[in-house]
Design a protein around this motif. Structure first.
Motif, PDB file in Angstrom:
ATOM      1  N   LEU A  20       0.832  -1.206   0.000  1.00  0.00           N
ATOM      2  CA  LEU A  20       0.000   0.000   0.000  1.00  0.00           C
ATOM      3  C   LEU A  20       0.866   1.255   0.000  1.00  0.00           C
ATOM      4  O   LEU A  20       0.598   2.214  -0.730  1.00  0.00           O
ATOM      5  N   TRP A  21       1.935   1.247   0.772  1.00  0.00           N
ATOM      6  CA  TRP A  21       2.816   2.416   0.861  1.00  0.00           C
ATOM      7  C   TRP A  21       3.514   2.678  -0.472  1.00  0.00           C
ATOM      8  O   TRP A  21       3.563   3.820  -0.937  1.00  0.00           O
ATOM      9  N   THR A  22       3.999   1.633  -1.114  1.00  0.00           N
ATOM     10  CA  THR A  22       4.672   1.828  -2.398  1.00  0.00           C
ATOM     11  C   THR A  22       3.676   2.198  -3.497  1.00  0.00           C
ATOM     12  O   THR A  22       4.025   2.918  -4.428  1.00  0.00           O
ATOM     13  N   SER A  23       2.457   1.702  -3.406  1.00  0.00           N
ATOM     14  CA  SER A  23       1.421   2.095  -4.365  1.00  0.00           C
ATOM     15  C   SER A  23       1.026   3.548  -4.171  1.00  0.00           C
ATOM     16  O   SER A  23       0.684   4.229  -5.139  1.00  0.00           O
ATOM     17  N   GLY A  24       1.064   4.004  -2.943  1.00  0.00           N
ATOM     18  CA  GLY A  24       0.707   5.403  -2.655  1.00  0.00           C
ATOM     19  C   GLY A  24       1.630   6.388  -3.328  1.00  0.00           C
ATOM     20  O   GLY A  24       1.185   7.423  -3.840  1.00  0.00           O
ATOM     21  N   SER A  25       2.908   6.069  -3.373  1.00  0.00           N
ATOM     22  CA  SER A  25       3.847   6.978  -4.026  1.00  0.00           C
ATOM     23  C   SER A  25       3.626   7.015  -5.537  1.00  0.00           C
ATOM     24  O   SER A  25       3.892   8.032  -6.176  1.00  0.00           O
ATOM     25  N   GLN A  26       3.116   5.936  -6.120  1.00  0.00           N
ATOM     26  CA  GLN A  26       2.852   5.912  -7.561  1.00  0.00           C
ATOM     27  C   GLN A  26       1.495   6.523  -7.899  1.00  0.00           C
ATOM     28  O   GLN A  26       1.309   7.077  -8.971  1.00  0.00           O
ATOM     29  N   SER A  27       0.536   6.438  -6.980  1.00  0.00           N
ATOM     30  CA  SER A  27      -0.815   6.916  -7.294  1.00  0.00           C
ATOM     31  C   SER A  27      -0.900   8.436  -7.326  1.00  0.00           C
ATOM     32  O   SER A  27      -1.826   8.979  -7.919  1.00  0.00           O
ATOM     33  N   SER A  28       0.053   9.111  -6.728  1.00  0.00           N
ATOM     34  CA  SER A  28       0.030  10.576  -6.730  1.00  0.00           C
ATOM     35  C   SER A  28       0.499  11.158  -8.059  1.00  0.00           C
ATOM     36  O   SER A  28       0.482  12.365  -8.251  1.00  0.00           O
ATOM     37  N   GLY A  29       0.898  10.292  -8.966  1.00  0.00           N
ATOM     38  CA  GLY A  29       1.385  10.755 -10.263  1.00  0.00           C
ATOM     39  C   GLY A  29       2.841  11.164 -10.155  1.00  0.00           C
ATOM     40  O   GLY A  29       3.491  10.995  -9.135  1.00  0.00           O
ATOM     41  N   GLY A  30       3.361  11.698 -11.222  1.00  0.00           N
ATOM     42  CA  GLY A  30       4.740  12.138 -11.219  1.00  0.00           C
ATOM     43  C   GLY A  30       5.647  11.191 -11.968  1.00  0.00           C
ATOM     44  O   GLY A  30       5.199  10.295 -12.683  1.00  0.00           O
ATOM     45  N   ILE A  31       6.937  11.393 -11.774  1.00  0.00           N
ATOM     46  CA  ILE A  31       7.949  10.652 -12.520  1.00  0.00           C
ATOM     47  C   ILE A  31       8.608   9.637 -11.598  1.00  0.00           C
ATOM     48  O   ILE A  31       9.041   9.974 -10.494  1.00  0.00           O
ATOM     49  N   VAL A  32       8.669   8.389 -12.058  1.00  0.00           N
ATOM     50  CA  VAL A  32       9.303   7.320 -11.290  1.00  0.00           C
ATOM     51  C   VAL A  32      10.220   6.523 -12.219  1.00  0.00           C
ATOM     52  O   VAL A  32      10.066   6.546 -13.437  1.00  0.00           O
ATOM     53  N   LEU A  34      11.436   3.224 -14.036  1.00  0.00           N
ATOM     54  CA  LEU A  34      10.651   2.152 -14.634  1.00  0.00           C
ATOM     55  C   LEU A  34      10.615   0.910 -13.745  1.00  0.00           C
ATOM     56  O   LEU A  34       9.573   0.274 -13.595  1.00  0.00           O
ATOM     57  N   TRP A  35      11.725   0.566 -13.117  1.00  0.00           N
ATOM     58  CA  TRP A  35      11.776  -0.637 -12.301  1.00  0.00           C
ATOM     59  C   TRP A  35      10.878  -0.540 -11.079  1.00  0.00           C
ATOM     60  O   TRP A  35      10.433  -1.547 -10.542  1.00  0.00           O
ATOM     61  N   ARG A  36      10.559   0.684 -10.638  1.00  0.00           N
ATOM     62  CA  ARG A  36       9.704   0.849  -9.454  1.00  0.00           C
ATOM     63  C   ARG A  36       8.253   0.450  -9.712  1.00  0.00           C
ATOM     64  O   ARG A  36       7.499   0.244  -8.767  1.00  0.00           O
ATOM     65  N   LEU A  37       7.885   0.336 -10.978  1.00  0.00           N
ATOM     66  CA  LEU A  37       6.530  -0.127 -11.292  1.00  0.00           C
ATOM     67  C   LEU A  37       6.317  -1.566 -10.832  1.00  0.00           C
ATOM     68  O   LEU A  37       5.190  -1.991 -10.608  1.00  0.00           O
ATOM     69  N   ALA A  38       7.390  -2.330 -10.688  1.00  0.00           N
ATOM     70  CA  ALA A  38       7.290  -3.745 -10.320  1.00  0.00           C
ATOM     71  C   ALA A  38       7.231  -3.987  -8.812  1.00  0.00           C
ATOM     72  O   ALA A  38       6.901  -5.104  -8.396  1.00  0.00           O
ATOM     73  N   VAL A  39       7.504  -2.988  -7.996  1.00  0.00           N
ATOM     74  CA  VAL A  39       7.568  -3.216  -6.549  1.00  0.00           C
ATOM     75  C   VAL A  39       6.194  -3.544  -5.952  1.00  0.00           C
ATOM     76  O   VAL A  39       6.044  -4.592  -5.307  1.00  0.00           O
ATOM     77  N   PRO A  40       5.167  -2.704  -6.117  1.00  0.00           N
ATOM     78  CA  PRO A  40       3.874  -3.064  -5.518  1.00  0.00           C
ATOM     79  C   PRO A  40       3.294  -4.391  -6.034  1.00  0.00           C
ATOM     80  O   PRO A  40       2.806  -5.190  -5.235  1.00  0.00           O
ATOM     81  N   PRO A  41       3.366  -4.677  -7.347  1.00  0.00           N
ATOM     82  CA  PRO A  41       2.840  -5.966  -7.792  1.00  0.00           C
ATOM     83  C   PRO A  41       3.608  -7.162  -7.233  1.00  0.00           C
ATOM     84  O   PRO A  41       3.009  -8.206  -6.942  1.00  0.00           O
ATOM     85  N   GLY A  42       4.902  -7.021  -7.083  1.00  0.00           N
ATOM     86  CA  GLY A  42       5.683  -8.114  -6.494  1.00  0.00           C
ATOM     87  C   GLY A  42       5.259  -8.393  -5.063  1.00  0.00           C
ATOM     88  O   GLY A  42       5.097  -9.549  -4.656  1.00  0.00           O
ATOM     89  N   LEU A  43       5.062  -7.332  -4.300  1.00  0.00           N
ATOM     90  CA  LEU A  43       4.609  -7.491  -2.917  1.00  0.00           C
ATOM     91  C   LEU A  43       3.194  -8.063  -2.875  1.00  0.00           C
ATOM     92  O   LEU A  43       2.876  -8.906  -2.032  1.00  0.00           O
ATOM     93  N   ALA A  44       2.339  -7.619  -3.798  1.00  0.00           N
ATOM     94  CA  ALA A  44       0.964  -8.125  -3.853  1.00  0.00           C
ATOM     95  C   ALA A  44       0.944  -9.612  -4.168  1.00  0.00           C
ATOM     96  O   ALA A  44       0.147 -10.368  -3.591  1.00  0.00           O
ATOM     97  N   ALA A  45       1.800 -10.051  -5.064  1.00  0.00           N
ATOM     98  CA  ALA A  45       1.863 -11.472  -5.408  1.00  0.00           C
ATOM     99  C   ALA A  45       2.290 -12.304  -4.200  1.00  0.00           C
ATOM    100  O   ALA A  45       1.753 -13.406  -3.977  1.00  0.00           O
TER     101      ALA A  45
END
Length: 170
Positions: A20-32, A34-45
């Motif tokens: 949830l915390w890592t998804s929160g930083s992505q949901s606010s928009g902005g620039i991240v 590319l590899w950070r897109l995989a962190v929340p899904p990995g934790l969710a899995a």
């Protein structure tokens, strides 16, 4: 039947909160990156698989419920990932994401489901049957995983946009 409260229940909640915390930083928009897109899904899995492993007396029907949840979440997540407007800086590996709450909502669902599992283990009586909790977690995880895959594919195929200004980085 449910297992008594253990360290795995605590770690499942902790990983779901981290998701949830890592998804929160992505949901606010902005620039991240590319590899950070995989962190929340990995934790969710991880959360979905641990909750699946917590189902005792599993039957083929329970496994099918989990698989259907994962496939349904994957289909919806893939569609959402392809519909998002993203820009990509190919040179620096950056992605500009739009502001959205869908990933945050799926991660919040994982936190709720892991807390339901935790509460059932603490009471030694399931609040909701574990196979339904695991299927719900598979739905949320499937959504996050395939949303991130679609966004990553779109970012790698998108035209280059300068998102990083090297002269202002000093």
């Amino acid at each position: 039947m449910i297992a008594p409260l253990s360290l795995s229940n605590v770690l499942t909640v902790a990983v779901a909160v981290l998701c949830l915390w890592t998804s929160g930083s992505q949901s606010s928009g902005g620039i991240v990156k590319l590899w950070r897109l995989a962190v929340p899904p990995g934790l969710a899995a991880v959360v979905a698989l641990v909750l699946l492993a917590g189902v005792f007396n599993a039957t083929i029907a329970h496994d099918a419920e989990w698989a259907i949840g994962a496939v349904l979440g994957a289909a919806i997540g893939r569609m959402r990932g392809w519909m998002m407007c993203i820009e990509s800086d190919q040179r620096w590996g950056l992605v500009k994401l739009p502001r959205s709450v869908d990933g945050l909502a799926a991660a919040f669902g994982l936190v709720v489901l892991s807390m339901i599992d935790f509460t059932g283990a603490a009471l030694e009586d399931p609040v909701i049957e574990p196979q339904y909790v695991a299927a719900g977690a598979a739905l949320c995880a499937g959504y996050l995983v395939f949303r991130a895959i679609a966004m990553t594919l779109r970012a790698s195929r998108a035209p280059h946009v300068e998102l990083y200004d090297a002269s202002s980085a000093r």
